[in-house]
Design an enzyme around this catalytic site. Sequence first.
Site, short mmCIF file in Angstrom:
data_model
loop_
_atom_site.label_atom_id
_atom_site.label_comp_id
_atom_site.label_asym_id
_atom_site.label_seq_id
_atom_site.Cartn_x
_atom_site.Cartn_y
_atom_site.Cartn_z
N MET A 1 0.85 -1.19 0.00
CA MET A 1 0.00 0.00 0.00
C MET A 1 0.89 1.24 0.00
O MET A 1 1.20 1.78 1.05
CB MET A 1 -0.91 -0.04 1.23
CG MET A 1 -1.82 1.14 1.34
SD MET A 1 -3.14 0.94 2.53
CE MET A 1 -2.32 1.08 4.08
N PRO A 2 1.34 1.69 -1.17
CA PRO A 2 2.20 2.87 -1.23
C PRO A 2 1.47 4.16 -0.84
O PRO A 2 0.29 4.34 -1.15
CB PRO A 2 2.61 2.94 -2.70
CG PRO A 2 2.34 1.59 -3.26
CD PRO A 2 1.21 1.05 -2.46
N TYR A 3 2.22 5.00 -0.16
CA TYR A 3 1.76 6.35 0.18
C TYR A 3 2.82 7.30 -0.36
O TYR A 3 3.98 7.24 0.04
CB TYR A 3 1.62 6.50 1.70
CG TYR A 3 1.34 7.90 2.15
CD1 TYR A 3 0.04 8.38 2.24
CD2 TYR A 3 2.38 8.77 2.48
CE1 TYR A 3 -0.22 9.67 2.66
CE2 TYR A 3 2.13 10.07 2.89
CZ TYR A 3 0.83 10.51 2.97
OH TYR A 3 0.58 11.79 3.38
N LYS A 35 2.51 -2.45 -8.05
CA LYS A 35 1.53 -2.16 -7.00
C LYS A 35 0.14 -1.99 -7.59
O LYS A 35 -0.03 -1.57 -8.74
CB LYS A 35 1.91 -0.90 -6.22
CG LYS A 35 3.18 -1.06 -5.43
CD LYS A 35 3.02 -2.11 -4.35
CE LYS A 35 4.27 -2.25 -3.51
NZ LYS A 35 4.12 -3.21 -2.43
N PHE A 41 -1.83 5.56 -2.61
CA PHE A 41 -2.30 6.87 -2.17
C PHE A 41 -1.30 7.95 -2.55
O PHE A 41 -0.10 7.79 -2.33
CB PHE A 41 -2.50 6.88 -0.65
CG PHE A 41 -3.51 5.87 -0.19
CD1 PHE A 41 -4.84 6.23 -0.09
CD2 PHE A 41 -3.14 4.57 0.10
CE1 PHE A 41 -5.79 5.30 0.31
CE2 PHE A 41 -4.08 3.64 0.50
CZ PHE A 41 -5.41 4.00 0.61
#
Length: 68
Positions: A1-3, A35, A41
Amino acid sequence: MPYINVKITDENVTREQKQAIIKGCTQIMVDVLDKDPQVTFVVIDEVKLDDWGIGFDQVSKLRENTLK
């Protein structure tokens, strides 16, 4: 879950430009790290020119000097 947090100077960036930033950052996560874009996000923070410094000066001051 990249931010991903993108900080830019507050200089009338349009909605379309922000959308392009979000799309581009998300695409990099898809291409490089495989991803899922649905859980990637991207947050854009716009920083006032007085609140951003380079070297010893505020960007607002540096910009004034380049316009002279």
